[in-house]
Design a protein around this motif. Sequence first.
Motif, short mmCIF file in Angstrom:
data_model
loop_
_atom_site.label_atom_id
_atom_site.label_comp_id
_atom_site.label_asym_id
_atom_site.label_seq_id
_atom_site.Cartn_x
_atom_site.Cartn_y
_atom_site.Cartn_z
N THR A 149 55.33 -42.71 37.90
CA THR A 149 55.04 -41.28 37.68
C THR A 149 55.78 -40.80 36.44
OG1 THR A 149 55.02 -41.08 40.11
CG2 THR A 149 54.88 -39.04 38.85
N PRO A 150 55.19 -41.00 35.27
CA PRO A 150 55.86 -40.62 34.01
C PRO A 150 56.29 -39.16 33.95
CG PRO A 150 53.96 -42.00 33.55
CD PRO A 150 53.89 -41.67 35.02
N GLU A 151 55.47 -38.26 34.50
CA GLU A 151 55.84 -36.84 34.45
C GLU A 151 57.05 -36.55 35.32
OE1 GLU A 151 52.30 -33.93 33.99
OE2 GLU A 151 51.43 -35.80 34.73
N MET A 152 57.16 -37.24 36.44
CA MET A 152 58.34 -37.06 37.29
C MET A 152 59.59 -37.58 36.57
SD MET A 152 59.46 -35.79 40.08
CE MET A 152 60.66 -35.94 41.41
N GLN A 153 59.46 -38.62 35.79
CA GLN A 153 60.58 -39.13 35.01
C GLN A 153 61.09 -38.06 34.06
OE1 GLN A 153 59.12 -42.72 33.13
NE2 GLN A 153 58.33 -43.51 35.06
N LYS A 154 60.16 -37.35 33.42
CA LYS A 154 60.56 -36.30 32.47
C LYS A 154 61.12 -35.08 33.20
CE LYS A 154 57.61 -37.92 28.78
NZ LYS A 154 56.55 -37.64 27.79
N ILE A 155 60.61 -34.82 34.40
CA ILE A 155 61.15 -33.71 35.19
C ILE A 155 62.59 -33.98 35.57
CG2 ILE A 155 61.01 -32.58 37.45
CD1 ILE A 155 57.93 -32.81 37.17
N ILE A 156 62.89 -35.21 36.01
CA ILE A 156 64.27 -35.56 36.37
C ILE A 156 65.18 -35.48 35.15
CG2 ILE A 156 65.77 -37.43 37.17
CD1 ILE A 156 64.25 -36.03 39.41
N LEU A 157 64.71 -35.98 34.02
CA LEU A 157 65.50 -35.87 32.78
C LEU A 157 65.77 -34.40 32.45
CD1 LEU A 157 64.01 -38.50 30.28
CD2 LEU A 157 66.38 -38.33 31.03
N TRP A 158 64.77 -33.58 32.63
CA TRP A 158 64.89 -32.14 32.40
C TRP A 158 65.95 -31.54 33.31
CZ3 TRP A 158 60.37 -28.29 33.71
CH2 TRP A 158 60.62 -27.06 33.12
N GLN A 159 65.92 -31.93 34.59
CA GLN A 159 66.85 -31.37 35.56
C GLN A 159 68.30 -31.78 35.31
OE1 GLN A 159 64.74 -32.67 39.18
NE2 GLN A 159 64.37 -30.53 39.66
N VAL A 160 68.53 -32.96 34.75
CA VAL A 160 69.91 -33.42 34.56
C VAL A 160 70.44 -33.14 33.16
CG1 VAL A 160 69.66 -35.21 36.31
CG2 VAL A 160 69.24 -35.79 33.91
N THR A 161 69.60 -32.57 32.29
CA THR A 161 70.07 -32.31 30.92
C THR A 161 70.06 -30.83 30.55
OG1 THR A 161 67.84 -32.76 30.06
CG2 THR A 161 69.42 -34.57 30.04
N GLN A 162 69.49 -29.98 31.41
CA GLN A 162 69.47 -28.55 31.13
C GLN A 162 69.97 -27.76 32.33
OE1 GLN A 162 65.91 -26.72 29.68
NE2 GLN A 162 66.01 -27.73 27.70
N GLU A 163 70.75 -26.73 32.06
CA GLU A 163 71.24 -25.86 33.13
C GLU A 163 70.36 -24.62 33.19
OE1 GLU A 163 75.30 -23.43 34.48
OE2 GLU A 163 75.26 -24.63 32.64
N ARG A 164 69.48 -24.59 34.19
CA ARG A 164 68.56 -23.46 34.36
C ARG A 164 68.41 -23.16 35.84
NH1 ARG A 164 63.22 -24.08 30.60
NH2 ARG A 164 62.76 -22.18 31.78
N PRO A 165 68.41 -21.87 36.22
CA PRO A 165 68.25 -21.50 37.63
C PRO A 165 66.98 -22.09 38.23
CG PRO A 165 68.97 -19.60 36.36
CD PRO A 165 68.67 -20.69 35.36
#
Length: 216
Positions: A109-125
């Motif tokens: 799931t390539p999009e899930m890979q990018k979502i996880i990267l997004w979650q661990v590299t950006q601080e957003r509510p």
Amino acid sequence: MTTPRKKNKKWDSEATKRLAMEAISKIMKENGFSDLEVMEITRRMGKSKGMIGYHYDNVNELLKLYIKDKDYWPILFERFNFADHPGEEAIRTLFTELMQDNLRLFQNTPEMQKIILWQVTQERPLLRSVSDEREAAGAKLLDMATPYFANTGINFKAIIALLLGGSYYIVLHSQTNKSTVCGIDLNWEHDKEEILKAIGQIINWAWENAQEKRAS
């Protein structure tokens, strides 16, 4: 009775959501989360910037819908949701299959890979809220295993955290740079099977060790 106007408005909302999901998906596949801005999303949709404000409270509501649409964890949690009280062996099997399925799904799931990267590299509510929901669902499963490790000196939650984080890490290496981790390349079927086997071994070792300590 639903009027034609209400029907059209509902259709417009559904069509808008579909277009928005398609636009966000293309952005994520091509450029990752860095381009997930209102102007870029609406440009790809062929709509005006005000469209998002008309259908949604803000762009974060739209992005959360996208993440939930691509996140396979709710499906896994539902699959392993026991209505009754499962026995010890069933719970051990649950966690083995859960961790193995996570690795398979994350790799595919390539999009899930990018979502996880997004979650661990950006601080957003927004990202924190999605993670918190996932954690709350996972905690219910972990609570079923916790009694079997009480007073054994084995922290099963820590073991699952390491398996989860390790799976994300090794998949991202294999997919992003086609690189290996400790000589393991998930792009090779043999290596993937070895990792899946190791996941089962680690959970079984922890469980058997806990059983021995409870018996002593």
